[in-house]
Design an enzyme around this catalytic site. Structure first.
Site, PDB file in Angstrom:
ATOM      1  N   MET A 156      -5.302 -14.070  -6.379  1.00 28.82           N
ATOM      2  CA  MET A 156      -4.537 -15.055  -5.752  1.00 28.82           C
ATOM      3  C   MET A 156      -4.897 -16.537  -6.411  1.00 28.82           C
ATOM      4  O   MET A 156      -5.615 -16.993  -5.709  1.00 28.82           O
ATOM      5  CB  MET A 156      -4.239 -15.110  -4.292  1.00 28.82           C
ATOM      6  CG  MET A 156      -3.880 -13.855  -3.646  1.00 28.82           C
ATOM      7  SD  MET A 156      -2.081 -13.757  -3.579  1.00 28.82           S
ATOM      8  CE  MET A 156      -1.905 -12.296  -2.778  1.00 28.82           C
ATOM      9  N   HIS A 204     -20.631  -4.931  10.730  1.00 35.45           N
ATOM     10  CA  HIS A 204     -20.552  -6.162  11.730  1.00 35.45           C
ATOM     11  C   HIS A 204     -19.175  -7.090  11.536  1.00 35.45           C
ATOM     12  O   HIS A 204     -18.400  -6.822  10.462  1.00 35.45           O
ATOM     13  CB  HIS A 204     -21.655  -7.070  11.551  1.00 35.45           C
ATOM     14  CG  HIS A 204     -21.682  -7.816  10.411  1.00 35.45           C
ATOM     15  ND1 HIS A 204     -21.953  -7.402   8.876  1.00 35.45           N
ATOM     16  CD2 HIS A 204     -21.301  -9.084  10.199  1.00 35.45           C
ATOM     17  CE1 HIS A 204     -21.852  -8.352   8.063  1.00 35.45           C
ATOM     18  NE2 HIS A 204     -21.398  -9.581   8.747  1.00 35.45           N
ATOM     19  N   HIS A 250      -4.142  -8.459  11.379  1.00 32.70           N
ATOM     20  CA  HIS A 250      -3.763  -8.475   9.868  1.00 32.70           C
ATOM     21  C   HIS A 250      -5.186  -7.968   9.259  1.00 32.70           C
ATOM     22  O   HIS A 250      -6.055  -8.235   9.405  1.00 32.70           O
ATOM     23  CB  HIS A 250      -3.770  -9.778   9.556  1.00 32.70           C
ATOM     24  CG  HIS A 250      -2.757 -10.565  10.075  1.00 32.70           C
ATOM     25  ND1 HIS A 250      -1.323 -10.270   9.667  1.00 32.70           N
ATOM     26  CD2 HIS A 250      -2.618 -11.532  11.286  1.00 32.70           C
ATOM     27  CE1 HIS A 250      -0.470 -11.222  10.455  1.00 32.70           C
ATOM     28  NE2 HIS A 250      -1.251 -12.124  11.328  1.00 32.70           N
ATOM     29  N   CYS A 274     -30.695  -5.478  11.789  1.00 31.59           N
ATOM     30  CA  CYS A 274     -30.795  -4.190  12.180  1.00 31.59           C
ATOM     31  C   CYS A 274     -31.664  -4.105  13.559  1.00 31.59           C
ATOM     32  O   CYS A 274     -32.370  -5.280  13.795  1.00 31.59           O
ATOM     33  CB  CYS A 274     -31.820  -3.587  10.931  1.00 31.59           C
ATOM     34  SG  CYS A 274     -30.964  -2.965   9.530  1.00 31.59           S
ATOM     35  N   HIS A 293      -1.705  -8.743  17.705  1.00 32.71           N
ATOM     36  CA  HIS A 293      -1.807  -8.031  16.418  1.00 32.71           C
ATOM     37  C   HIS A 293      -3.130  -8.366  15.542  1.00 32.71           C
ATOM     38  O   HIS A 293      -3.551  -9.170  15.788  1.00 32.71           O
ATOM     39  CB  HIS A 293      -0.308  -8.322  15.437  1.00 32.71           C
ATOM     40  CG  HIS A 293      -0.252  -9.890  15.265  1.00 32.71           C
ATOM     41  ND1 HIS A 293       0.150 -10.799  16.133  1.00 32.71           N
ATOM     42  CD2 HIS A 293      -0.777 -10.651  14.195  1.00 32.71           C
ATOM     43  CE1 HIS A 293       0.055 -12.088  15.407  1.00 32.71           C
ATOM     44  NE2 HIS A 293      -0.558 -11.936  14.158  1.00 32.71           N
ATOM     45  N   GLU A 311      -0.046 -18.601  -7.251  1.00 38.44           N
ATOM     46  CA  GLU A 311      -0.352 -18.337  -5.983  1.00 38.44           C
ATOM     47  C   GLU A 311      -0.875 -19.589  -5.104  1.00 38.44           C
ATOM     48  O   GLU A 311      -0.320 -19.900  -4.151  1.00 38.44           O
ATOM     49  CB  GLU A 311      -1.130 -17.205  -5.787  1.00 38.44           C
ATOM     50  CG  GLU A 311      -0.580 -15.967  -6.211  1.00 38.44           C
ATOM     51  CD  GLU A 311      -0.847 -15.706  -7.489  1.00 38.44           C
ATOM     52  OE1 GLU A 311      -1.156 -16.503  -8.407  1.00 38.44           O
ATOM     53  OE2 GLU A 311      -0.403 -14.444  -7.835  1.00 38.44           O
TER      54      GLU A 311
HETATM   55  O1  LIG Z   1      -0.872 -13.991 -15.858  1.00 39.88           O
HETATM   56  P1  LIG Z   1      -2.325 -13.485 -15.805  1.00 39.88           P
HETATM   57  O2  LIG Z   1      -3.158 -14.493 -16.217  1.00 39.88           O
HETATM   58  O3  LIG Z   1      -2.348 -12.268 -16.500  1.00 39.88           O
HETATM   59  O4  LIG Z   1      -2.648 -13.169 -14.100  1.00 39.88           O
HETATM   60  C1  LIG Z   1      -3.307 -14.231 -13.459  1.00 39.88           C
HETATM   61  O5  LIG Z   1      -2.577 -15.233 -13.051  1.00 39.88           O
HETATM   62  C2  LIG Z   1      -1.186 -14.947 -12.032  1.00 39.88           C
HETATM   63  C3  LIG Z   1      -0.541 -16.080 -11.673  1.00 39.88           C
HETATM   64  O6  LIG Z   1      -1.466 -17.042 -11.001  1.00 39.88           O
HETATM   65  C4  LIG Z   1      -1.822 -14.094 -10.904  1.00 39.88           C
HETATM   66  O7  LIG Z   1      -0.658 -13.522 -10.334  1.00 39.88           O
HETATM   67  C5  LIG Z   1      -2.495 -12.926 -11.359  1.00 39.88           C
HETATM   68  O8  LIG Z   1      -3.111 -12.278 -10.424  1.00 39.88           O
HETATM   69  C6  LIG Z   1      -3.809 -13.585 -12.255  1.00 39.88           C
HETATM   70  O9  LIG Z   1      -4.628 -12.270 -12.652  1.00 39.88           O
END
Ligand SMILES: O=P(O)(O)O[C@H]1O[C@H](CO)[C@@H](O)[C@H](O)[C@H]1O
Ligand SMILES: O=P(O)(O)O[C@H]1O[C@H](CO)[C@@H](O)[C@H](O)[C@H]1O
Lengths: 351, 351
Positions: B316, B166, B301, B55, B299, B320
C-alpha cells in the site's frame, strides 16, 4: 524516567490537511528493536540491461521496443489499474453496497536512460527535465481528467519492482480519497480564515524555523508539525500556486535545486539510497479547471518508511491501522537531524 | 483484452464505515511480480526460551521476572507509547499548530505459555480463555478510559518483534482517529436509516452469501464489500452487541469457534502462519458508558498483507498513500478462495 524536555512527553497533534491526529511518543525510540530487518538496496544495478523493460532499446511486456531515449521517457503502464473504457457498474440496490464507475489512464515515466542513477545523483538540468515532463503530463491529462496523480515509489521496500529511476502517473475520472479530503479541509480553512491553508502554513514555518529542512527563494521543505512517518516531509511553494503546470521557469529551476538538496540529505541520513513514496497534490483539473480552486496550494508529500537505520523501518500496523498513527520521535527532532546533514551526497564526497 | 465478466472491470466501491472509496482493479493480479519477496516466518521457534521476555519464568526489560503462567498472562508494556501521567502540552497559538494531551496505558497479553503456538493451533478452551481475558481488560480499562484498543500484530511482516503468541491493549484518554470516524459514520447511518449500520450489514451479507467466509449461530465473517487488503475480513455478531464485555457465555464459545475456523483457513491459504494485524472496535467507554451508543456494533477487523503467496505481499504505497487504496482481486474472489479452503489446519492434517 520521564525526561524534563516537554517534547519528550507524549501528546497528540492535529493534521489540518487530513482532519486527523497523530500520537507523538518520542520516548519510544529508546526501545530496543528485535523485529524484522529490511534488505538494503542492491548496489550493483547495471547501467543498461536489455532485459529490463524500462531501459532504452529494451522490449516491454506488450512486445513494444523502447526508443533509445536520452532524457525522460513516458509510456503507457502495461498493467494499468485504470483503463479509459471500463463500463459503469450496475445501480446500487442498498446504501451499504455502493459502486461507482472508474476510468482513467496509467503511465510510467523514466527519469533518465541510466538504471543506476537516482534523482539525488542527477544534475540540476536533468531534474529540471523531469519537472517539465511532470508539468506537461499534468496539463495534458488534466485537460480532461479531474485528478492526475504523479507519484514515485522508490526502493523495493516501497513496492517498487524496478530499480530504474521512474515514477508513475495515474489519471482518474474521479477525485480519489486523499484529493476529496484535502479539497474539503482546504476549502473549509479558507472559508474560515480567508487565506489558503498551506500558503499560511508555509509562512508560519518559514518564521518558526524549527521544522525547516531546506529552503530557497521559491520553496521550502518542512517536517510537518503533524508528520506521521518518522522523516516525512512536505514541499511547499512560497507563492500561491495551484498546479504544477503553473510554475514559472525560475520556479522550476529552484524546485530542481531544492529537490536535489532534500534528496541528498535523505540519502545521507542512513548512507543508503533512501526509500520513499512521494507525490504531487494540486488543484483538481478537468471540469474543475472552470471552478474557483483558490483554496488549493500545490505541494508534494514525501513518505519515507525508515526509522532508525537503513534496515529498520517504522511499521504502521496494529494500533496505527486500527486506532491512530503513532510516531517515535518528534517532528522537530527529525527536522533537526535532516537539517544538520551535509548537502553533498555521500557517494560524491571526497573520502 | 477486457473480460466479459463484470467483476473483472475496474470500479470503485464505497466503505461506509470509513467514508471513503477503494479502487477495484481485478485484472491487475495478472501482472508478473518482480519486486521484493518477504521472508516466510521461522518454523523452528523453541517452545520455551528463557531469553524471550514473553516466556514464563523469563526476565523482562525492567528486571521483573514473569510467573510460570499456564494460561493467558497480562503485563505492562515496558516501552509504552501511552503513559498515565503525561503533562498537557501548552496552549496552541495558531489553528495550524494544535496539540492535545494524550494519556493512557499499554499492556501486553500472552495468549499461551508456549512460544511455538498460534491462535489457530490452540484448543477452543484456550481461545475462549483469550476472549475472556480480552473482555476483562476491556471492562477494567474501559471503566475510566474512553477507548481501549485491543490488537494483535501477527508475523514479522506486521512489525511483530516476538514470535510468542500475544496481543497488545492500549487504552487512551482520547478517541483515536479510527474510533472518531466509525463513531461519526455509524451515528449518521442510524440517524438516516433507523438501524445500526453493521447490524444491517451482517443481515444483508448473511442473505447475499457471496462474501461470506464462515458463519455460525452467533457470528459471521465476510470479506467486506469495501475491503482494501486482498484477504481483509470483518468479524460481526448477528445480535446487536456494543462491547466485548457484553458477550454472553455461549457467544464467547461460538466466537472461539469461528475465530479458529477463520484463522485455520488463513493459514491454509498459503500454507504458512498467516500474518495480519487484527483488532476489536466497540462502543466507546469511560464517560461514554453513560451515553446512548446504540449506533455502535462490536466488530473485529483483520488486515492481512499477503496477496499472491507466502512471500508476495500487497504494497500500500504511492497511489494508495497519495490518492486511494487499490485492490487487485475482487472481495468476492477473495471470499470464494477462503470459503473453499479446508477447516483442518495443514499442519494437523493426516499427510
Ligand atoms: O505499479 P507497480 O510499481 O508495479 O506497483 C506498486 O505501486 C502501485 C501503486 O502505488 C501499488 O498498487 C502496488 O501495490 C505497488 O507494488
Ligand atoms: O509494540 P511493538 O510490537 O514492539 O511495535 C509494533 O506495534 C506498534 C503498535 O501497532 C507499532 O507502533 C510499531 O511500529 C510496531 O513495530
Amino acid at each position: 524516567q520521564p525526561s524534563p524536555h516537554p517534547a519528550e512527553h507524549q501528546h497528540c497533534r492535529y493534521n489540518p490537511l487530513r482532519d486527523e491526529w497523530v500520537l507523538v511518543s518520542a520516548h519510544r525510540v529508546k526501545r530496543p528493536w528485535q523485529g524484522q530487518l529490511e534488505e538494503p538496496p542492491a548496489e550493483d544495478v547495471p547501467r543498461w540491461d536489455p532485459a529490463n523493460p524500462l531501459c532504452p532499446g529494451a522490449t516491454r511486456a506488450n512486445g513494444e521496443v523502447n526508443p533509445h531515449y536520452e532524457g525522460t521517457f513516458v509510456f503507457p503502464n502495461d498493467f494499468p489499474a485504470l483503463q479509459p473504457d471500463a463500463p459503469a457498474p450496475g445501480d446500487s440496490d442498498h446504501p451499504l453496497f455502493q459502486a461507482a464507475a472508474a476510468r482513467g489512464v496509467c503511465k510510467v515515466m523514466c527519469f533518465h536512460p541510466w538504471s543506476d542513477l537516482t534523482l539525488p545523483l542527477m544534475s540540476l538540468a536533468e531534474i529540471r527535465a523531469v519537472i517539465d515532463a511532470w508539468a506537461e503530463l499534468a496539463a495534458e491529462l488534466g485537460a480532461s481528467y479531474p485528478w492526475v496523480q504523479i507519484f514515485e515509489n522508490k526502493g523495493a521496500m516501497m513496492g517498487c519492482s524496478n530499480p530504474h529511476p521512474h515514477c508513475q502517473v495515474w489519471a482518474s475520472s474521479f477525485l480519489p480519497n486523499e484529493a476529496r479530503l484535502e479539497e474539503r479541509t482546504q476549502r473549509q480553512y479558507r472559508d474560515q480564515h480567508g487565506v489558503p491553508m498551506l500558503l499560511e502554513y508555509a509562512e508560519q514555518e518559514a518564521r518558526r524555523k524549527e521544522r525547516l529542512v531546506v529552503e530557497n527563494e521559491d520553496w521550502l521543505v518542512v517536517v510537518p508539525y503533524w508528520a506521521t512517518w518518522p522523516f516525512q516531509t512536505l514541499l511547499l511553494p512560497r507563492r500561491h500556486v495551484l498546479r504544477l503546470q503553473d510554475l514559472r521557469d525560475s520556479e522550476r529551476d529552484s524546485l530542481a535545486s531544492i529537490m536535489r538538496r532534500l534528496l541528498i540529505k535523505y540519502d545521507n541520513l542512513f548512507r543508503v539510497s533512501f526509500p520513499y513514496s512521494m507525490g504531487w497534490h494540486g488543484a483538481p483539473t478537468g471540469p474543475h479547471l472552470q471552478e474557483d480552486c483558490g483554496h488549493w496550494q500545490l505541494h508534494a508529500h514525501y513518505y519515507p518508511p525508515l526509522l532508525r537505520s537503513a534496515t529498520i523501518r517504522k511499521f504502521m500496523v496494529g494500533y496505527e491501522m486500527l486506532a491512530q498513527a503513532q510516531r517515535d520521535l518528534t517532528p522537530e527532532q527529525a527536522a533537526e537531524r535532516l537539517r544538520s546533514l551535509p548537502e553533498v551526497h555521500y557517494k560524491q564526497r571526497p573520502q
